[in-house]
Design an enzyme around this catalytic site. Structure first.
Site, PDB file in Angstrom:
ATOM      1  CE  LYS A 257      -5.965   2.081  -5.360  1.00 47.63           C
ATOM      2  NZ  LYS A 257      -4.939   3.038  -5.758  1.00 47.63           N
TER       3      LYS A 257
ATOM      4  CE  LYS B  39      -8.414   3.224  -8.406  1.00 47.96           C
ATOM      5  NZ  LYS B  39      -7.096   3.704  -8.214  1.00 47.96           N
TER       6      LYS B  39
HETATM    7  C1  PBG Z   1      -2.155   4.630  -7.718  1.00 45.61           C
HETATM    8  C2  PBG Z   1      -3.439   4.512  -8.427  1.00 45.61           C
HETATM    9  C3  PBG Z   1      -3.957   3.399  -9.125  1.00 45.61           C
HETATM   10  C4  PBG Z   1      -5.129   3.827  -9.722  1.00 45.61           C
HETATM   11  C5  PBG Z   1      -5.317   5.163  -9.355  1.00 45.61           C
HETATM   12  N1  PBG Z   1      -4.270   5.562  -8.538  1.00 45.61           N
HETATM   13  C6  PBG Z   1      -3.413   2.050  -9.374  1.00 45.61           C
HETATM   14  C7  PBG Z   1      -3.122   1.146  -8.260  1.00 45.61           C
HETATM   15  O1  PBG Z   1      -3.443   1.396  -7.099  1.00 45.61           O
HETATM   16  O2  PBG Z   1      -2.500   0.128  -8.542  1.00 45.61           O
HETATM   17  C8  PBG Z   1      -6.005   2.988 -10.620  1.00 45.61           C
HETATM   18  C9  PBG Z   1      -6.858   3.733 -11.582  1.00 45.61           C
HETATM   19  C10 PBG Z   1      -7.446   2.934 -12.682  1.00 45.61           C
HETATM   20  O3  PBG Z   1      -7.303   1.708 -12.798  1.00 45.61           O
HETATM   21  O4  PBG Z   1      -8.096   3.575 -13.516  1.00 45.61           O
HETATM   22  N2  PBG Z   1      -2.096   4.196  -6.424  1.00 45.61           N
END
Ligand code: PBG
Length: 326
Positions: A195, A248
């Site tokens: 991520k 992601k």
């Molecule tokens: C929470 C989380 C996030 C997303 C999914 N879970 C945001 C972040 O890490 O700031 C992003 C999902 C998206 O942008 O569609 N940790």
């Protein structure tokens, strides 16, 4: 000429016969935003077509997804600021918005898989995925205890798939051990393995009002200049007991999806995130692209890169499109 690649493209029938990848409804996971209240839905302004639903309306949405053949929803609660604190305490409330929603969905649609996000940000007054100390540092090991409790709480409510999205070191091991100890040996972990600290999450943070109050997420989410670093996260999550690994964001990270697919025997998921959705919708609204066709092409590109499943805000419309094509 002996070699005429165009022979294999000469009509739709031969093209479909040689087609290497396809997108099916059962590849899709639909993320959903929940709010408290009754008969309430709110547009997310930076995500046209995506709404936050109160539980009664969310159940209708889940029914539609279910009828379209979608097998999994990923739930995100949008909480009032009054419920947020430093320790994300609301995440442990067995009667919280998320927990009540999980039970209701399981009750009505037992075979619908429910995935829940594990990270502190939707519940945290600091808007970070981990615990923040007085100097603004994100504390790793102290956060693990909170993530473990959050995971157990979600598993107790009936979540099928725990999705740690926090990027703390050792979280998968901590969560897996606790699930085993408490008898949740059939609860899956889909780890947000690679991520990245990404500007593509902007609209999601609008949807949950969960942007960090100070600083950024770069000390825990990965640096997008790197790809080999993802291998280290893959090996850790495999060893720590993850069932599915995720990359992601998605569309700018197809190389990472490909690398991940070739370095693990676990299933690989891709998250087609909020900013990717917003860009397509905005350009479509302006009439600059055919949004529907671009969305389909994007999702197929995840399959081509090696993803086994895709979390996407396009899931519902693509399921409708695919069902029509078949
Ligand atoms: C929470 C989380 C996030 C997303 C999914 N879970 C945001 C972040 O890490 O700031 C992003 C999902 C998206 O942008 O569609 N940790």
């Amino acid at each position: 000429m002996f070699n005429r690649p165009r022979r294999n493209r000469k009509n739709a029938s031969i093209r479909s016969l040689i087609r290497e990848n396809s997108l099916g409804v059962d590849d899709l996971i639909a993320p959903l935003f929940i709010i408290d209240g009754k008969n309430k839905s709110e547009e997310v302004s930076s995500m046209p077509g995506i709404k936050r639903y109160s539980m009664d309306l969310l159940l209708k949405e889940v029914k539609e997804l279910h009828d379209l053949g979608i097998k999994c929803v990923s739930l995100f609660p949008a909480l009032d600021d009054s419920l947020k604190d430093k320790h994300a305490s609301e995440s442990k409330n067995p009667d919280g918005l998320l927990q009540r929603t999980i039970k209701e969905i399981k009750n009505k649609f037992p075979e619908m898989l429910i995935m829940t996000d594990v990270a502190m940000d939707p519940y945290s007054s600091d808007g970070h995925d981990g615990l923040v100390d007085e100097n603004g540092n994100i504390l790793n090991d102290e956060t693990l205890d909170i993530l473990v409790e959050m995971s157990l709480n979600q598993a107790q409510a009936g979540s099928d798939i725990i999705g740690p999205s926090d990027m703390m070191d050792g979280r998968v091991m901590a969560i897996r051990s606790a699930l085993e100890e408490e008898g949740f040996n059939n609860t899956l972990i889909m780890s947000y393995t690679a991520k990245y600290a990404s500007a593509f999450y902007g609209p999601f943070r609008d949807a949950l009002d969960s942007a960090p109050k100070s600083g950024d997420k770069k000390t825990y989410q990965m640096d997008f200049h790197n790809s080999t670093e993802a291998l280290r996260e893959i090996h850790a999550d495999e060893a720590e007991g993850a069932d599915i690994l995720m990359v992601k964001p998605g569309i700018s990270y197809l190389d990472v999806i490909r690398d991940m697919k070739s370095s693990t025997s676990l299933p690989v998921a891709a998250y087609n995130v909020s900013g990717e959705y917003a860009m397509v919708k905005a350009a479509d609204e302006k009439g600059w692209i055919d949004g529907d066709a671009v969305a389909y092409e994007m999702l197929v590109s995840f399959k081509r890169a090696g993803a086994d499943m895709i979390l996407s805000y396009f899931s519902k419309e693509m399921a409708m499109k695919i069902n029509k094509l078949n």
